[in-house]
Design a protein around this motif. Structure first.
Motif, PDB file in Angstrom:
ATOM      1  N   GLU A  20     -48.527 -56.108  -2.305  1.00 53.72           N
ATOM      2  CA  GLU A  20     -48.030 -57.100  -3.253  1.00 53.72           C
ATOM      3  C   GLU A  20     -46.830 -57.861  -2.710  1.00 53.72           C
ATOM      4  OE1 GLU A  20     -47.107 -55.235  -6.963  1.00 53.72           O
ATOM      5  OE2 GLU A  20     -49.210 -54.968  -7.480  1.00 53.72           O
ATOM      6  N   THR A  21     -46.795 -59.146  -3.021  1.00 59.51           N
ATOM      7  CA  THR A  21     -45.653 -60.003  -2.735  1.00 59.51           C
ATOM      8  C   THR A  21     -45.217 -60.599  -4.066  1.00 59.51           C
ATOM      9  OG1 THR A  21     -46.504 -60.535  -0.541  1.00 59.51           O
ATOM     10  CG2 THR A  21     -44.863 -62.027  -1.457  1.00 59.51           C
ATOM     11  N   VAL A  22     -43.912 -60.537  -4.352  1.00 65.38           N
ATOM     12  CA  VAL A  22     -43.391 -61.055  -5.611  1.00 65.38           C
ATOM     13  C   VAL A  22     -42.480 -62.243  -5.309  1.00 65.38           C
ATOM     14  CG1 VAL A  22     -42.044 -60.543  -7.673  1.00 65.38           C
ATOM     15  CG2 VAL A  22     -43.477 -58.763  -6.646  1.00 65.38           C
ATOM     16  N   VAL A  23     -42.712 -63.353  -6.002  1.00 65.01           N
ATOM     17  CA  VAL A  23     -41.853 -64.527  -5.874  1.00 65.01           C
ATOM     18  C   VAL A  23     -41.478 -65.008  -7.263  1.00 65.01           C
ATOM     19  CG1 VAL A  23     -42.795 -65.276  -3.650  1.00 65.01           C
ATOM     20  CG2 VAL A  23     -43.786 -66.142  -5.739  1.00 65.01           C
ATOM     21  N   GLU A  24     -40.380 -65.732  -7.333  1.00 62.90           N
ATOM     22  CA  GLU A  24     -39.962 -66.349  -8.588  1.00 62.90           C
ATOM     23  C   GLU A  24     -40.223 -67.837  -8.477  1.00 62.90           C
ATOM     24  OE1 GLU A  24     -35.839 -66.965 -10.972  1.00 62.90           O
ATOM     25  OE2 GLU A  24     -36.262 -64.945 -10.240  1.00 62.90           O
ATOM     26  N   GLY A  25     -40.911 -68.383  -9.469  1.00 64.35           N
ATOM     27  CA  GLY A  25     -41.215 -69.808  -9.439  1.00 64.35           C
ATOM     28  C   GLY A  25     -42.291 -70.155 -10.441  1.00 64.35           C
ATOM     29  N   GLU A  26     -43.029 -71.227 -10.128  1.00 67.10           N
ATOM     30  CA  GLU A  26     -44.123 -71.642 -11.006  1.00 67.10           C
ATOM     31  C   GLU A  26     -45.269 -72.177 -10.163  1.00 67.10           C
ATOM     32  OE1 GLU A  26     -42.840 -76.073 -12.375  1.00 67.10           O
ATOM     33  OE2 GLU A  26     -41.820 -74.404 -13.362  1.00 67.10           O
ATOM     34  N   ILE A  27     -46.466 -71.963 -10.646  1.00 70.64           N
ATOM     35  CA  ILE A  27     -47.655 -72.426  -9.935  1.00 70.64           C
ATOM     36  C   ILE A  27     -47.787 -73.933 -10.121  1.00 70.64           C
ATOM     37  CG2 ILE A  27     -50.170 -72.310  -9.815  1.00 70.64           C
ATOM     38  CD1 ILE A  27     -49.946 -69.352 -10.589  1.00 70.64           C
ATOM     39  N   LEU A  28     -47.899 -74.643  -8.998  1.00 71.67           N
ATOM     40  CA  LEU A  28     -48.054 -76.096  -9.024  1.00 71.67           C
ATOM     41  C   LEU A  28     -49.514 -76.514  -9.042  1.00 71.67           C
ATOM     42  CD1 LEU A  28     -45.441 -77.085  -6.304  1.00 71.67           C
ATOM     43  CD2 LEU A  28     -45.194 -77.285  -8.781  1.00 71.67           C
TER      44      LEU A  28
END
Length: 64
Positions: free
Chosen positions: A40-48
């Motif tokens: 797993e890779t976790v990022v903070e943001g939003e899907i474009l």
């Protein structure tokens, strides 16, 4: 099985976050991306954008 390449965009720079992504879970701004072997890779943001035919996902990353 559909595998995607996930790209992250931050400060007008786009780079590969993960190749061979099999699952993406979203919880608010937290995006958890899982690859074909279960890592797993976790990022903070939003899907474009999600392009299912082209197997591409683009994310606007808001934190490191």
């Amino acid at each position: 099985m559909c595998l995607a390449t996930v790209y992250g965009k931050k400060n007008d720079t786009e780079s590969v976050i993960l190749k061979n992504a099999t699952r993406i879970d979203v919880d608010g701004k937290k995006i958890v991306i899982r690859d074909i072997i279960g890592m797993e890779t976790v990022v903070e943001g939003e899907i474009l954008m999600v392009d299912l035919a082209g197997a591409v996902v683009k994310i606007a990353v808001t934190a490191d």
